[in-house]
Design a protein around this motif. Sequence first.
Motif, short mmCIF file in Angstrom:
data_model
loop_
_atom_site.label_atom_id
_atom_site.label_comp_id
_atom_site.label_asym_id
_atom_site.label_seq_id
_atom_site.Cartn_x
_atom_site.Cartn_y
_atom_site.Cartn_z
N SER A 120 7.54 28.04 -11.15
CA SER A 120 8.76 28.35 -10.42
C SER A 120 9.37 29.60 -11.05
N TYR A 121 10.11 30.38 -10.27
CA TYR A 121 10.78 31.58 -10.77
C TYR A 121 12.29 31.41 -10.64
N PRO A 122 13.08 32.14 -11.43
CA PRO A 122 14.53 31.92 -11.36
C PRO A 122 15.17 32.37 -10.05
N LEU A 123 14.51 33.30 -9.32
CA LEU A 123 15.10 33.83 -8.09
C LEU A 123 13.96 34.22 -7.14
N GLU A 124 14.20 34.03 -5.83
CA GLU A 124 13.23 34.44 -4.80
C GLU A 124 14.00 35.07 -3.65
N ALA A 125 13.53 36.23 -3.20
CA ALA A 125 14.13 36.88 -2.02
C ALA A 125 13.24 36.60 -0.82
N HIS A 126 13.85 36.36 0.32
CA HIS A 126 13.13 36.19 1.59
C HIS A 126 13.55 37.30 2.54
N LEU A 139 8.54 37.83 4.24
CA LEU A 139 7.94 38.39 3.03
C LEU A 139 8.78 37.87 1.86
N ALA A 140 8.13 37.12 0.96
CA ALA A 140 8.85 36.51 -0.16
C ALA A 140 8.54 37.26 -1.44
N VAL A 141 9.57 37.47 -2.24
CA VAL A 141 9.43 38.19 -3.50
C VAL A 141 10.02 37.35 -4.63
N MET A 142 9.21 37.11 -5.65
CA MET A 142 9.68 36.37 -6.83
C MET A 142 10.34 37.35 -7.80
N PHE A 143 11.35 36.86 -8.51
CA PHE A 143 11.99 37.64 -9.57
C PHE A 143 11.88 36.86 -10.87
#
Length: 242
Positions: A120-126, A139-143
């Motif tokens: 798991s990542y602390p933040l995800e952008a959709h 398009l999902a981006v992990m931070f």
Amino acid sequence: MKIKTLGLTCALLLSTTVMAAPHWGYEGAEGPNHWAKLSPDFVACAGQNQSPVNIEGTVEATLTLPQANYQPGGASMINNGHTLQVDYAAGSTLLIDKQPYTLKQFHFHAPSENQIRGQSYPLEAHLVHANDKGELAVLAVMFEEGEANPLLSDAWRHLPLATGQRIALKSALDASQLLQPRLDVYRFNGSLTTPPCSEGVRWLVLKQPMTASAEQIAAFKALLHHPNNRPVQPIHARQILE
Ligand SMILES: [Zn+2]
């Protein structure tokens, strides 16, 4: 007579509003395990192709990399109580298999909704896109925690603190600042991760995470007061391509 008519109209309006937008959330009786039962409109939440997922057991495929042709267009930002969403002006597209999908909005989840091999990542952008038939591609981006992200630095300057509050941004945000230059992605079919959980959504998850500072991640969490990640859903018969 007039007052009675008004009363009836208000009651009708109220019931329409309640029917159109049943309450849902991330905990307790309105939490993810109950979404499908909260409203007839949410039955898809119990479907077989739901998002998010844990990305593992991937299948190698020869895929053309998607290509983002984005220009600055993030003009306003709303705190809708479930997430922070930046609505995007027309004119930015993502090419998937030569098909253009227009960027409509992007928003965030903390912690991440999708997982990569159990991580798991602390933040995800959709980043939510639609083609001319109204079909969606996210398009999902992990931070991961690290250097501050320049877009988040701009966007987080004036956060809409109240639920339902919308803020106009002084200068348009550029969504390409959320992406790696090379869009090397995992691909699978899925759904919206919030009610009504509609299926038939094309998912692309960037393999390489971006970074956001500890302060940026903390500021988003503080704004929502609660985690906003739906748990991972069973993969069933789907394949994840890479
Ligand atoms: Zn989302």
